[in-house]
Each structure stands twice: as C-alpha cells, then as structure tokens.
Write a protein that holds these residues in place. Structure first.
Motif, PDB file in Angstrom:
ATOM      1  N   ARG A 212       1.843  -6.043   7.603  1.00 15.53           N
ATOM      2  CA  ARG A 212       2.721  -6.536   6.531  1.00 15.53           C
ATOM      3  C   ARG A 212       2.091  -6.289   5.162  1.00 15.53           C
ATOM      4  O   ARG A 212       2.788  -5.894   4.214  1.00 15.53           O
ATOM      5  N   ILE A 213       0.791  -6.513   5.047  1.00 17.57           N
ATOM      6  CA  ILE A 213       0.106  -6.254   3.779  1.00 17.57           C
ATOM      7  C   ILE A 213       0.217  -4.783   3.416  1.00 17.57           C
ATOM      8  O   ILE A 213       0.505  -4.417   2.261  1.00 17.57           O
ATOM      9  N   THR A 214       0.008  -3.926   4.394  1.00 19.27           N
ATOM     10  CA  THR A 214       0.030  -2.486   4.161  1.00 19.27           C
ATOM     11  C   THR A 214       1.413  -2.010   3.734  1.00 19.27           C
ATOM     12  O   THR A 214       1.541  -1.209   2.793  1.00 19.27           O
ATOM     13  N   VAL A 215       2.438  -2.495   4.405  1.00 18.83           N
ATOM     14  CA  VAL A 215       3.814  -2.103   4.060  1.00 18.83           C
ATOM     15  C   VAL A 215       4.161  -2.584   2.648  1.00 18.83           C
ATOM     16  O   VAL A 215       4.788  -1.853   1.864  1.00 18.83           O
ATOM     17  N   ARG A 216       3.746  -3.798   2.310  1.00 17.77           N
ATOM     18  CA  ARG A 216       4.010  -4.310   0.968  1.00 17.77           C
ATOM     19  C   ARG A 216       3.285  -3.486  -0.091  1.00 17.77           C
ATOM     20  O   ARG A 216       3.835  -3.215  -1.172  1.00 17.77           O
ATOM     21  N   ALA A 217       2.050  -3.081   0.208  1.00 18.76           N
ATOM     22  CA  ALA A 217       1.298  -2.254  -0.738  1.00 18.76           C
ATOM     23  C   ALA A 217       2.000  -0.924  -0.971  1.00 18.76           C
ATOM     24  O   ALA A 217       2.140  -0.465  -2.114  1.00 18.76           O
ATOM     25  N   GLY A 218       2.462  -0.301   0.116  1.00 13.87           N
ATOM     26  CA  GLY A 218       3.200   0.955  -0.025  1.00 13.87           C
ATOM     27  C   GLY A 218       4.451   0.784  -0.857  1.00 13.87           C
ATOM     28  O   GLY A 218       4.804   1.643  -1.680  1.00 13.87           O
ATOM     29  N   GLY A 219       5.133  -0.347  -0.677  1.00  8.07           N
ATOM     30  CA  GLY A 219       6.331  -0.626  -1.458  1.00  8.07           C
ATOM     31  C   GLY A 219       6.032  -0.833  -2.928  1.00  8.07           C
ATOM     32  O   GLY A 219       6.780  -0.374  -3.798  1.00  8.07           O
ATOM     33  N   GLU A 220       4.930  -1.521  -3.228  1.00  2.74           N
ATOM     34  CA  GLU A 220       4.539  -1.737  -4.623  1.00  2.74           C
ATOM     35  C   GLU A 220       4.244  -0.400  -5.312  1.00  2.74           C
ATOM     36  O   GLU A 220       4.654  -0.167  -6.458  1.00  2.74           O
ATOM     37  N   LEU A 221       3.524   0.475  -4.622  1.00  2.12           N
ATOM     38  CA  LEU A 221       3.170   1.770  -5.206  1.00  2.12           C
ATOM     39  C   LEU A 221       4.417   2.630  -5.418  1.00  2.12           C
ATOM     40  O   LEU A 221       4.552   3.305  -6.442  1.00  2.12           O
ATOM     41  N   HIS A 223       7.430   1.465  -5.896  1.00  2.00           N
ATOM     42  CA  HIS A 223       8.184   0.827  -6.974  1.00  2.00           C
ATOM     43  C   HIS A 223       7.656   1.259  -8.338  1.00  2.00           C
ATOM     44  O   HIS A 223       8.436   1.505  -9.274  1.00  2.00           O
ATOM     45  N   SER A 224       6.336   1.371  -8.458  1.00  2.00           N
ATOM     46  CA  SER A 224       5.752   1.838  -9.720  1.00  2.00           C
ATOM     47  C   SER A 224       6.182   3.267 -10.020  1.00  2.00           C
ATOM     48  O   SER A 224       6.504   3.609 -11.172  1.00  2.00           O
ATOM     49  N   VAL A 225       6.179   4.118  -9.003  1.00  2.00           N
ATOM     50  CA  VAL A 225       6.607   5.508  -9.189  1.00  2.00           C
ATOM     51  C   VAL A 225       8.070   5.563  -9.621  1.00  2.00           C
ATOM     52  O   VAL A 225       8.435   6.272 -10.578  1.00  2.00           O
ATOM     53  N   GLU A 226       8.928   4.815  -8.917  1.00  2.00           N
ATOM     54  CA  GLU A 226      10.358   4.818  -9.244  1.00  2.00           C
ATOM     55  C   GLU A 226      10.594   4.318 -10.670  1.00  2.00           C
ATOM     56  O   GLU A 226      11.401   4.893 -11.416  1.00  2.00           O
ATOM     57  N   THR A 227       9.896   3.272 -11.031  1.00  2.00           N
ATOM     58  CA  THR A 227      10.041   2.719 -12.385  1.00  2.00           C
ATOM     59  C   THR A 227       9.642   3.736 -13.445  1.00  2.00           C
ATOM     60  O   THR A 227      10.348   3.924 -14.449  1.00  2.00           O
ATOM     61  N   SER A 263      12.113   7.574  -0.204  1.00  3.82           N
ATOM     62  CA  SER A 263      13.257   8.249   0.422  1.00  3.82           C
ATOM     63  C   SER A 263      14.540   7.440   0.265  1.00  3.82           C
ATOM     64  O   SER A 263      15.636   8.005   0.218  1.00  3.82           O
ATOM     65  N   ALA A 264      14.393   6.110   0.219  1.00  2.00           N
ATOM     66  CA  ALA A 264      15.566   5.246   0.082  1.00  2.00           C
ATOM     67  C   ALA A 264      16.047   5.133  -1.364  1.00  2.00           C
ATOM     68  O   ALA A 264      17.112   4.561  -1.617  1.00  2.00           O
ATOM     69  N   SER A 265      15.282   5.678  -2.294  1.00  2.00           N
ATOM     70  CA  SER A 265      15.643   5.599  -3.706  1.00  2.00           C
ATOM     71  C   SER A 265      16.782   6.552  -4.040  1.00  2.00           C
ATOM     72  O   SER A 265      17.008   7.551  -3.352  1.00  2.00           O
ATOM     73  N   GLU A 266      17.501   6.244  -5.108  1.00  2.00           N
ATOM     74  CA  GLU A 266      18.552   7.160  -5.571  1.00  2.00           C
ATOM     75  C   GLU A 266      17.972   8.356  -6.319  1.00  2.00           C
ATOM     76  O   GLU A 266      18.674   9.328  -6.616  1.00  2.00           O
TER      77      GLU A 266
END
Length: 303
Positions: A212-221, A223-227, A263-266
């Motif tokens: 769970r920690i690892t998946v959240r970390a990947g999501g945070e990174l 999110h920064s790229v998408e932003t 991949s899920a991003s627009e």
C-alpha cells in the motif's frame, strides 16, 4: 559545444565533474557551509587534476536557492582569466537536459528527495522538491516515514501487522525507545530514507502494508508529473515524453503504480528511458539556446 566546458553535477552525496574527457568525483556539497566557495574549489581542483584549461563552467546544483544562483559571484570566486563564462542552474534543469535533451515533457527525479520538472512549448513548471519537512511526496524519505508510521501503528494496535516491524527491530530492539534514538541522530533523515529499500523488497514479497505504501508513492509521483504537465500544456492534443529517474524507481511495484496512474490520465504521455545523466545535462547547459524555455532558469555571467 563541449570543448573547454567544465561540467559540474553537484549533489549532497557527491559532485561529478567532466572536463576534457575526464570524469572526476569530488565529495558532496556540505549544506552547512556556503555553496559558491565549494563550487569554486571544485572547479579549480578539476583543472589542476586534469591539466585541461576551462573556458566555460556549467553547473547543475542540488537544492540551489535563488540567493545562491549567482553566476557572476561564482565567476569572481573562480578567479581564472581563462574562464569566460559561468552558467548556474538547479539540478532539476540539468536532470531534464540529461534525460530528455531539448525535448518537451517531464522528468521526475526521485531518490531520498524528489523534484519534477516539466517543459512545454513556451514555459517550465517545477513541482515539489520542497524538502523532507514540507514536501518530497513519494520520495525515499516519504516512503521511509510511512514505513515507520506503519510500524508504530502496529506496535500501538492502531494498524495492521507488517513485516516492516521486524526490520525496525533490527535497528531498535526496543521500539518504545526508537523515537528518542531517531530524533537525536544527526543522520536521521538518511536513516528514515533507508527504510525505502525494505519497503520495496517486502512489497515484492507480499507484505500488504508495504504494498500500500509503494502504490501510494507511485501515485504521488505520477500526480506531480501530471500537475507539472498540465501547467505547461498549451493544447489538449499535445504529446509529452515522461522520464522517471532515481533510486525509488528500482521498485518494480512502485514503477507499475506510477505507470498505471499516468496511463489513466487524460494526458497523452509516453514513458521513455533517459538519454543520459545529470552530468550530461550539465554539459548540455553550455549549449542551451537563448530561446529555450529552460534558459530563463539559468544564471549566466560572462567575463
């Protein structure tokens, strides 16, 4: 444009220098001392050790502040009549140039800390890189901090069991005293970041908390790229390259989570391998054309 270029990739764990075909490593930046005298000493030391004169010094520096980004002051400190130009930039700029050259896209560099830089047609956006106290989401430190939080939650009965507890007990047999030991340690930041490695290992071995920690970390990174990319995008159909570099991406599960979020991003993105490293970006800094969006992030001084 590499002849006579002394390229510097300066980090806290080491300072890489390239001059005249020679690659040299100096000790890392000492954050408790003024930066520019250290860079000047490295430049002089590189010329002395290689015997190669330098006409241009191009440096990418970890954690470079606005106050320290003074190429003219560095040129004066070097005090070498042969040096005609100095270029000074944050290492997110040289990391981008090393990884994607003059392309358009984003580079996320995640080790103990993390910073993301995106370059569009006309603008640049930096996301995070705000240090372990205020940011660095998804970094090695962030992962380690989450790991220790999970350990103490299990200890209290507030959270589920995790094999991370066994790892923590190897360092602190009495977990009730661990926080005292950690808070008093001068190297507490690196100690915390060191727990990122067992999180990656245990995630691959099936520890649910580590996963769970690892998946959240990947999501945070991600999110920064998408932003960052949204801030530089000028057209909805624009396609960007994304490069992920740094030690945390050695975790297969983290990289999978990062890729899945993107991949899920627009956004229309393609994950690519880096063309080179930070030292290559420092070399490229000397050839950056004035009209490039990154040019505004570079302090330049000429003799």
């Amino acid at each position: 444009m590499t002849a006579g270029v002394l390229a510097i990739d300066a980090g806290q764990t080491g300072i890489k220098v390239r001059l005249g075909g020679h690659d040299i490593v100096f000790p890392g930046i000492r954050t408790d001392e003024p930066l520019l005298p250290q860079l000047a000493a490295v430049a002089r030391g590189a010329v002395e050790r290689t015997g190669v004169p330098a006409s241009v010094i191009a440096a990418g520096v970890s954690g470079l502040t606005t106050r320290e980004a003074d190429a003219a002051a560095l040129l004066a400190r070097i005090d070498d009549a042969g040096v005609r130009e100095v270029l000074l930039a944050h290492d997110s700029t040289t990391s981008f140039l090393g990884a994607l050259a003059d392309g358009r896209g984003a580079v996320v560099a995640a080790g103990g800390g993390v910073v993301t830089l995106a370059v569009g047609r006309d603008s640049v956006a930096r996301v995070d890189g705000w240090g372990y106290l205020m940011g660095d989401a998804g970094s090695g430190y962030w992962i380690g901090r989450e790991a220790l939080d999970a350990v103490m939650r299990e200890y209290d009965g507030r959270g589920p069991a995790t094999r991370l507890t066994d790892v923590a007990r190897e360092r602190w047999p009495d977990l009730a005293q661990a926080y005292i030991s950690l808070q008093s340690a001068e190297d507490r930041v690196s100690i915390i970041a060191s727990f990122a490695e067992p999180v990656a290992r245990l995630a691959s071995e099936g520890d649910a908390v580590s996963q769970r920690i690892t998946v959240r970390a990947g999501g945070e990174l991600a999110h920064s790229v998408e932003t960052a990319l949204r801030r530089v995008r000028t057209e909805e159909s624009e396609r960007f390259s994304v490069c992920a570099i740094g030690g945390v991406f050695r975790s297969v599960r983290l990289r999978e989570a990062f890729t899945s979020h993107l991949s899920a991003s627009e956004l229309d993105v393609a994950l690519v391998e880096p063309l080179g490293h930070g030292i290559d970006g420092a070399v490229a800094l000397a050839g950056l054309v004035p009209g490039h969006p990154l040019a505004t992030a570079v302090s330049v001084a000429r003799a």
